[in-house]
Write a protein that holds these residues in place. Structure first.
Motif, PDB file in Angstrom:
ATOM      1  N   ALA A 173      24.240  54.658   0.023  1.00 20.59           N
ATOM      2  CA  ALA A 173      24.314  55.049  -1.376  1.00 20.59           C
ATOM      3  C   ALA A 173      25.710  55.468  -1.807  1.00 20.59           C
ATOM      4  CB  ALA A 173      23.323  56.182  -1.648  1.00 20.59           C
ATOM      5  N   TYR A 174      26.679  55.484  -0.898  1.00 15.01           N
ATOM      6  CA  TYR A 174      28.024  55.950  -1.212  1.00 15.01           C
ATOM      7  C   TYR A 174      28.821  55.056  -2.172  1.00 15.01           C
ATOM      8  CZ  TYR A 174      28.464  59.935   1.995  1.00 15.01           C
ATOM      9  OH  TYR A 174      28.342  61.154   2.604  1.00 15.01           O
ATOM     10  N   PRO A 175      28.670  53.710  -2.159  1.00 11.49           N
ATOM     11  CA  PRO A 175      29.583  52.869  -2.947  1.00 11.49           C
ATOM     12  C   PRO A 175      29.727  53.231  -4.420  1.00 11.49           C
ATOM     13  CG  PRO A 175      28.455  51.508  -1.354  1.00 11.49           C
ATOM     14  CD  PRO A 175      27.835  52.867  -1.261  1.00 11.49           C
ATOM     15  N   PRO A 176      28.649  53.500  -5.189  1.00  8.35           N
ATOM     16  CA  PRO A 176      28.869  53.862  -6.595  1.00  8.35           C
ATOM     17  C   PRO A 176      29.699  55.135  -6.755  1.00  8.35           C
ATOM     18  CG  PRO A 176      26.576  53.234  -6.244  1.00  8.35           C
ATOM     19  CD  PRO A 176      27.200  53.357  -4.886  1.00  8.35           C
ATOM     20  N   MET A 177      29.454  56.119  -5.885  1.00 11.61           N
ATOM     21  CA  MET A 177      30.244  57.347  -5.939  1.00 11.61           C
ATOM     22  C   MET A 177      31.696  57.072  -5.590  1.00 11.61           C
ATOM     23  SD  MET A 177      29.771  60.847  -3.692  1.00 11.61           S
ATOM     24  CE  MET A 177      30.189  59.997  -2.152  1.00 11.61           C
ATOM     25  N   LEU A 178      31.930  56.277  -4.541  1.00 14.75           N
ATOM     26  CA  LEU A 178      33.301  55.957  -4.142  1.00 14.75           C
ATOM     27  C   LEU A 178      34.034  55.181  -5.224  1.00 14.75           C
ATOM     28  CD1 LEU A 178      32.838  55.029  -0.374  1.00 14.75           C
ATOM     29  CD2 LEU A 178      34.071  56.996  -1.302  1.00 14.75           C
ATOM     30  N   GLU A 179      33.324  54.343  -5.951  1.00 10.88           N
ATOM     31  CA  GLU A 179      33.959  53.594  -7.035  1.00 10.88           C
ATOM     32  C   GLU A 179      34.400  54.536  -8.148  1.00 10.88           C
ATOM     33  OE1 GLU A 179      35.878  50.884  -8.965  1.00 10.88           O
ATOM     34  OE2 GLU A 179      35.005  50.556  -6.972  1.00 10.88           O
TER      35      GLU A 179
END
Length: 351
Positions: free
Chosen positions: A296-302
């Motif tokens: 689930a990290y990718p949207p936050m990292l973006e």
């Protein structure tokens, strides 16, 4: 390797030489470049976590470089920049199959179920499920802040809390989790009321966009939240973890509001009493939130990459490994402002 070790709960830890970890099948060893100092580490040191076996090395918010790879790992190799959620999932239970690794039934947690990241190296299991690539432009100190507090706050506000633009969000406790929640809620277009006892913490919350700051030492905080929001918060989080803040968070909601419990609550002392008559009569939601899965990290990292979220601003101090024992003990009386990050490779005071 050098690591922070404690032999008895609540007694001063020390930095000492211990054996280097080796990667398990499916796991890796990470050279720790940065690791956050979290109130959960203090709870573990005090003996509040039943999984800890003494002697013990704390630390669960980490970022670093893959040093060694165990048999069967396919997605990672030595030299990769990585971080990891504090909940390391098994990848094969029913919860993992449903994509809910943060509540894995066979989860491990560095710094709790096994030795953690207040050390030069840490072993992590099931690497293909649990590691997250750290972008080159992200510092290790910032990446370490993501693994527990920032990622936990992100999921608590966005997924569990279902924040919406224009809503009022109350955040009780403006340490690392709380300030992260303030920043995330503001970025989502919400209006935030920050609640804390420390003037410095409230100052940081305002800096990160809180519309109002409530000093929790001045009477009824729930009433203050209801007053400034014109009837109560739509969403409220207890980011500290105490019976008082949990009850105040629920009591400060408007009808059909949502409370998310993020801060760990003590199991001893009779538990936590919430105003359940209000929960029933006002149809309030009482939700728990427990970290965030690696996938689930990718949207936050973006959002971090774009500059919409600035977790780097939450890191207010960095310390060497030798200073970690004293800083850990001090969290019981002076949680501090923002996030403190330990840099195991930095020169500093011996433990």
């Amino acid at each position: 390797m050098r690591a922070v070790v404690f032999e008895r709960f609540g007694e001063r830890a020390e930095v000492r030489e211990v054996p280097d970890p080796v990667p398990a099948a499916g796991g890796v060893v990470v050279r720790v470049e940065a690791t956050g100092l979290c109130r959960s580490d203090w709870h573990g040191w005090m003996g509040h976590d039943p999984d800890i076996v003494l002697p013990h090395v704390p630390g669960h918010e980490l970022a670093g470089v893959v040093e060694a790879v165990g048999a069967g790992v396919t997605g990672w190799r030595a030299g990769d920049r990585v971080t990891s959620p504090f909940v390391c999932a098994c990848g094969s239970c029913a919860e993992c199959a449903a994509g809910q690794q943060q509540v894995c039934t066979r989860q491990t947690q560095p710094g709790f179920t096994h030795w953690g990241s207040f050390a030069e190296y840490v072993a992590l299991e099931h690497a293909d499920v649990n590691l997250v690539a750290v972008p080159e432009e992200l510092s290790y100190a910032t990446a370490a802040a993501l693994g527990c507090r920032f990622a936990t706050a992100y999921r608590a506000v966005v997924e569990r809390g279902r924040v919406a633009a224009g809503e009022w969000v109350a955040v009780h406790g403006c340490g690392g989790v709380g300030l992260s929640a303030v920043m995330i809620a503001v970025a989502a277009g919400a209006r935030v009321v920050a609640v804390d006892t420390a003037a410095g913490a409230l100052e940081l919350a305002r800096r990160f966009g809180a519309a109002h700051a409530v000093d929790a030492t001045n009477g009824d905080t729930a009433a203050a939240v209801r007053e400034v929001t014109g009837g109560g918060a739509h969403l409220s989080l207890d980011a500290l973890g105490s019976p008082v803040t949990a009850a105040a968070s629920v009591d400060g909601l408007r009808r059909r509001g949502r409370h998310v419990q993020v801060g760990l609550l003590p199991a001893a002392g009779g538990g936590t009493v919430l105003p359940m008559e209000r929960v029933i009569g006002w149809e309030l939601e009482v939700l728990g939130s427990h970290g965030m899965a690696a996938h689930a990290y990718p949207p936050m990292l973006e959002l971090v990459r774009s500059g919409a979220l600035r977790p780097d601003l939450l890191v207010t101090s960095t310390i060497p490994l030798g200073a970690a024992p004293a800083a850990l003990a001090a969290m019981g009386t002076a949680p501090g402002r923002g996030m403190t990050v330990v840099l195991p490779g930095a020169p500093g005071t011996a433990g």
